[in-house]
Design a protein around this motif. Structure first.
Motif, PDB file in Angstrom:
ATOM      1  N   VAL A   4       0.830  -1.206   0.000  1.00 19.88           N
ATOM      2  CA  VAL A   4       0.000   0.000   0.000  1.00 19.88           C
ATOM      3  C   VAL A   4       0.866   1.257   0.000  1.00 19.88           C
ATOM      4  CG1 VAL A   4      -1.680   1.322   1.373  1.00 19.88           C
ATOM      5  CG2 VAL A   4      -1.892  -1.160   1.192  1.00 19.88           C
ATOM      6  N   LEU A   5       0.425   2.267  -0.762  1.00 20.31           N
ATOM      7  CA  LEU A   5       1.021   3.604  -0.734  1.00 20.31           C
ATOM      8  C   LEU A   5      -0.044   4.549  -0.167  1.00 20.31           C
ATOM      9  CD1 LEU A   5       3.060   5.437  -3.406  1.00 20.31           C
ATOM     10  CD2 LEU A   5       1.052   6.544  -2.471  1.00 20.31           C
ATOM     11  N   ILE A   6       0.354   5.424   0.759  1.00 20.36           N
ATOM     12  CA  ILE A   6      -0.565   6.383   1.372  1.00 20.36           C
ATOM     13  C   ILE A   6      -0.114   7.795   1.020  1.00 20.36           C
ATOM     14  CG2 ILE A   6      -1.520   7.281   3.526  1.00 20.36           C
ATOM     15  CD1 ILE A   6      -0.837   4.512   4.775  1.00 20.36           C
ATOM     16  N   ALA A   7      -1.053   8.604   0.501  1.00 21.72           N
ATOM     17  CA  ALA A   7      -0.759  10.004   0.195  1.00 21.72           C
ATOM     18  C   ALA A   7      -1.761  10.897   0.917  1.00 21.72           C
ATOM     19  CB  ALA A   7      -0.814  10.250  -1.310  1.00 21.72           C
ATOM     20  N   ARG A  35       2.470  15.084  -0.735  1.00 11.69           N
ATOM     21  CA  ARG A  35       2.020  15.993  -1.799  1.00 11.69           C
ATOM     22  C   ARG A  35       1.487  15.157  -2.958  1.00 11.69           C
ATOM     23  NH1 ARG A  35       4.002  21.175  -2.305  1.00 11.69           N
ATOM     24  NH2 ARG A  35       3.793  20.912  -4.552  1.00 11.69           N
ATOM     25  N   GLY A  36       0.453  15.671  -3.605  1.00  7.40           N
ATOM     26  CA  GLY A  36      -0.120  14.953  -4.731  1.00  7.40           C
ATOM     27  C   GLY A  36       0.819  14.804  -5.908  1.00  7.40           C
ATOM     28  N   ASP A  37       1.658  15.817  -6.133  1.00 10.50           N
ATOM     29  CA  ASP A  37       2.553  15.760  -7.293  1.00 10.50           C
ATOM     30  C   ASP A  37       3.727  14.798  -7.104  1.00 10.50           C
ATOM     31  OD1 ASP A  37       3.709  17.422  -5.398  1.00 10.50           O
ATOM     32  OD2 ASP A  37       4.127  19.056  -6.787  1.00 10.50           O
ATOM     33  N   LEU A  38       3.837  14.171  -5.954  1.00  8.49           N
ATOM     34  CA  LEU A  38       4.895  13.179  -5.722  1.00  8.49           C
ATOM     35  C   LEU A  38       4.388  11.743  -5.859  1.00  8.49           C
ATOM     36  CD1 LEU A  38       6.569  14.788  -2.555  1.00  8.49           C
ATOM     37  CD2 LEU A  38       7.240  15.026  -4.954  1.00  8.49           C
ATOM     38  N   VAL A  39       3.077  11.589  -5.987  1.00  4.79           N
ATOM     39  CA  VAL A  39       2.486  10.248  -5.941  1.00  4.79           C
ATOM     40  C   VAL A  39       2.830   9.402  -7.160  1.00  4.79           C
ATOM     41  CG1 VAL A  39       0.331   8.944  -5.815  1.00  4.79           C
ATOM     42  CG2 VAL A  39       0.621  11.010  -4.428  1.00  4.79           C
ATOM     43  N   VAL A  40       2.709   9.954  -8.359  1.00  6.84           N
ATOM     44  CA  VAL A  40       2.942   9.145  -9.560  1.00  6.84           C
ATOM     45  C   VAL A  40       4.356   8.566  -9.563  1.00  6.84           C
ATOM     46  CG1 VAL A  40       3.061   9.163 -12.086  1.00  6.84           C
ATOM     47  CG2 VAL A  40       1.173  10.324 -10.925  1.00  6.84           C
ATOM     48  N   ALA A  41       5.343   9.370  -9.198  1.00  6.67           N
ATOM     49  CA  ALA A  41       6.729   8.875  -9.139  1.00  6.67           C
ATOM     50  C   ALA A  41       6.869   7.797  -8.063  1.00  6.67           C
ATOM     51  CB  ALA A  41       7.695  10.031  -8.866  1.00  6.67           C
ATOM     52  N   ALA A  42       6.200   7.998  -6.923  1.00  5.78           N
ATOM     53  CA  ALA A  42       6.261   7.002  -5.838  1.00  5.78           C
ATOM     54  C   ALA A  42       5.605   5.691  -6.271  1.00  5.78           C
ATOM     55  CB  ALA A  42       5.599   7.551  -4.582  1.00  5.78           C
ATOM     56  N   PRO A  48       2.896  -0.163  -5.700  1.00  8.37           N
ATOM     57  CA  PRO A  48       1.953  -0.667  -4.704  1.00  8.37           C
ATOM     58  C   PRO A  48       0.760  -1.359  -5.357  1.00  8.37           C
ATOM     59  CG  PRO A  48       1.619   1.669  -5.023  1.00  8.37           C
ATOM     60  CD  PRO A  48       2.833   1.288  -5.839  1.00  8.37           C
ATOM     61  N   ASP A  49       0.115  -2.236  -4.588  1.00 10.73           N
ATOM     62  CA  ASP A  49      -1.098  -2.892  -5.063  1.00 10.73           C
ATOM     63  C   ASP A  49      -2.301  -1.962  -4.929  1.00 10.73           C
ATOM     64  OD1 ASP A  49       0.118  -5.492  -5.539  1.00 10.73           O
ATOM     65  OD2 ASP A  49       0.262  -5.641  -3.353  1.00 10.73           O
ATOM     66  N   VAL A  50      -2.309  -1.170  -3.855  1.00 14.13           N
ATOM     67  CA  VAL A  50      -3.421  -0.263  -3.564  1.00 14.13           C
ATOM     68  C   VAL A  50      -2.853   1.092  -3.168  1.00 14.13           C
ATOM     69  CG1 VAL A  50      -5.471   0.143  -2.124  1.00 14.13           C
ATOM     70  CG2 VAL A  50      -4.868  -2.193  -2.789  1.00 14.13           C
ATOM     71  N   ILE A  51      -3.499   2.162  -3.643  1.00 19.16           N
ATOM     72  CA  ILE A  51      -3.052   3.528  -3.348  1.00 19.16           C
ATOM     73  C   ILE A  51      -4.173   4.252  -2.612  1.00 19.16           C
ATOM     74  CG2 ILE A  51      -2.278   5.706  -4.372  1.00 19.16           C
ATOM     75  CD1 ILE A  51      -1.742   3.646  -6.906  1.00 19.16           C
ATOM     76  N   LEU A  52      -3.873   4.772  -1.426  1.00 23.38           N
ATOM     77  CA  LEU A  52      -4.839   5.545  -0.650  1.00 23.38           C
ATOM     78  C   LEU A  52      -4.520   7.021  -0.838  1.00 23.38           C
ATOM     79  CD1 LEU A  52      -4.872   3.525   2.704  1.00 23.38           C
ATOM     80  CD2 LEU A  52      -6.298   3.208   0.702  1.00 23.38           C
ATOM     81  N   LEU A  53      -5.506   7.790  -1.306  1.00 19.24           N
ATOM     82  CA  LEU A  53      -5.291   9.200  -1.620  1.00 19.24           C
ATOM     83  C   LEU A  53      -6.253  10.106  -0.864  1.00 19.24           C
ATOM     84  CD1 LEU A  53      -5.125   9.075  -5.541  1.00 19.24           C
ATOM     85  CD2 LEU A  53      -3.195   9.229  -3.968  1.00 19.24           C
ATOM     86  N   ASP A  54      -5.723  11.167  -0.281  1.00 16.48           N
ATOM     87  CA  ASP A  54      -6.560  12.246   0.224  1.00 16.48           C
ATOM     88  C   ASP A  54      -6.954  13.079  -0.990  1.00 16.48           C
ATOM     89  OD1 ASP A  54      -7.824  14.053   1.924  1.00 16.48           O
ATOM     90  OD2 ASP A  54      -5.986  15.148   2.378  1.00 16.48           O
ATOM     91  N   PRO A  58      -1.356  19.569  -1.641  1.00 19.41           N
ATOM     92  CA  PRO A  58      -0.623  20.505  -2.502  1.00 19.41           C
ATOM     93  C   PRO A  58      -0.066  19.785  -3.740  1.00 19.41           C
ATOM     94  CG  PRO A  58       0.600  20.064  -0.466  1.00 19.41           C
ATOM     95  CD  PRO A  58      -0.710  19.363  -0.349  1.00 19.41           C
ATOM     96  N   GLY A  59       0.185  20.550  -4.765  1.00 22.30           N
ATOM     97  CA  GLY A  59       0.747  19.991  -6.000  1.00 22.30           C
ATOM     98  C   GLY A  59      -0.343  19.510  -6.929  1.00 22.30           C
ATOM     99  N   LEU A  60      -0.976  18.406  -6.594  1.00 22.66           N
ATOM    100  CA  LEU A  60      -2.118  17.859  -7.332  1.00 22.66           C
ATOM    101  C   LEU A  60      -3.126  17.346  -6.313  1.00 22.66           C
ATOM    102  CD1 LEU A  60      -0.401  15.586 -10.044  1.00 22.66           C
ATOM    103  CD2 LEU A  60      -1.564  17.751 -10.464  1.00 22.66           C
ATOM    104  N   SER A  61      -4.401  17.472  -6.630  1.00 22.65           N
ATOM    105  CA  SER A  61      -5.414  16.908  -5.745  1.00 22.65           C
ATOM    106  C   SER A  61      -5.428  15.388  -5.918  1.00 22.65           C
ATOM    107  CB  SER A  61      -6.795  17.482  -6.072  1.00 22.65           C
ATOM    108  OG  SER A  61      -7.283  16.916  -7.276  1.00 22.65           O
ATOM    109  N   GLY A  62      -6.015  14.705  -4.958  1.00 23.21           N
ATOM    110  CA  GLY A  62      -6.147  13.259  -5.072  1.00 23.21           C
ATOM    111  C   GLY A  62      -6.934  12.847  -6.298  1.00 23.21           C
ATOM    112  N   LEU A  63      -7.923  13.667  -6.673  1.00 29.42           N
ATOM    113  CA  LEU A  63      -8.707  13.367  -7.875  1.00 29.42           C
ATOM    114  C   LEU A  63      -7.851  13.484  -9.125  1.00 29.42           C
ATOM    115  CD1 LEU A  63     -11.990  15.209  -6.877  1.00 29.42           C
ATOM    116  CD2 LEU A  63     -11.577  12.740  -6.874  1.00 29.42           C
ATOM    117  N   GLU A  64      -7.005  14.515  -9.174  1.00 33.77           N
ATOM    118  CA  GLU A  64      -6.111  14.675 -10.324  1.00 33.77           C
ATOM    119  C   GLU A  64      -5.105  13.528 -10.391  1.00 33.77           C
ATOM    120  OE1 GLU A  64      -5.855  19.494 -10.878  1.00 33.77           O
ATOM    121  OE2 GLU A  64      -4.887  18.618  -9.110  1.00 33.77           O
TER     122      GLU A  64
END
Length: 197
Positions: A4-7, A35-42, A48-54, A58-64
């Motif tokens: 799991v990855l948590i943002a 930060r949202g803009d760090l998630v894609v690289a992470a 991860p199998d599952v990504i949890l997003l707020d 900052p950077g990008l919203s979880g929806l973006e």
């Protein structure tokens, strides 16, 4: 083991969620992002199998971020149960949408269900999303409103979106009318509250 990855931009929330999930024998938190803009690289680095997003980061919203991760198992974990957000999340293909005030066992249960191929949506939020009308804003009007947040002038918006100032004024005027607002700041607020941005 479910990776799991948590943002989440709030350290305490992110750390608490990581600690809760870390207690589960079948779940391993492999990465965190504030930060949202760090998630894609992470995601690319840790796979991860599952990504949890707020949603609000900052950077990008979880929806973006969710829109940039097609085919990935994404769960939105947020305090914002706005119907427009839920509709947009579902359109982006998220596998789950849960609120942060859910019982402590909910995130782990959601991770397992999503990993098993199920979709997990808070029932009250799902009903609300089904009974709420979709955004009346065109994609361009929403884009202009997003850029219009803060102190951006019409000229700033025009430069950023490669539009003429007259075109920006037209989009702003239309968006103000569709949101029932008195000015662009209020139009931005209304559109954000309804999850249209």
């Amino acid at each position: 083991m479910i990776r799991v990855l948590i943002a989440d931009d709030q350290d305490l929330v992110r750390g608490g969620l990581a600690a809760l999930l870390g207690l589960e024998e079948d779940i391993e938190v492999v990465a965190e992002a504030g930060r949202g803009d760090l998630v894609v690289a992470a995601v690319e680095e840790h796979d991860p199998d599952v990504i949890l997003l707020d949603i609000e980061m900052p950077g990008l919203s979880g929806l973006e971020v969710a829109e940039r991760l097609p085919g990935r198992r994404v769960i939105i974990v947020t305090t914002f149960g706005r119907p427009g957000y839920i509709s947009r999340a579902l359109a982006a293909g998220v596998a789950g949408y849960v609120v942060k005030d859910a019982p402590a066992a909910e995130p782990a249960a959601a991770v397992r269900k999503v990993m098993a191929g199920e979709r997990v949506i808070d029932p009250k939020l799902a009903l609300s999303a089904l009974t709420t009308r979709p955004s009346p804003l065109t994609q361009r009007e929403a884009e202009v409103l997003r850029v219009a947040t803060g102190e951006a002038t019409v000229a700033d918006i025009a430069r950023r979106l490669f539009l003429t100032e007259g075109t920006v004024r037209n989009y702003l005027s239309s968006a103000i009318g569709k949101t029932g607002a008195r000015n662009r700041a209020e139009a931005v607020r209304v559109a954000e509250e309804r999850g249209w941005l």
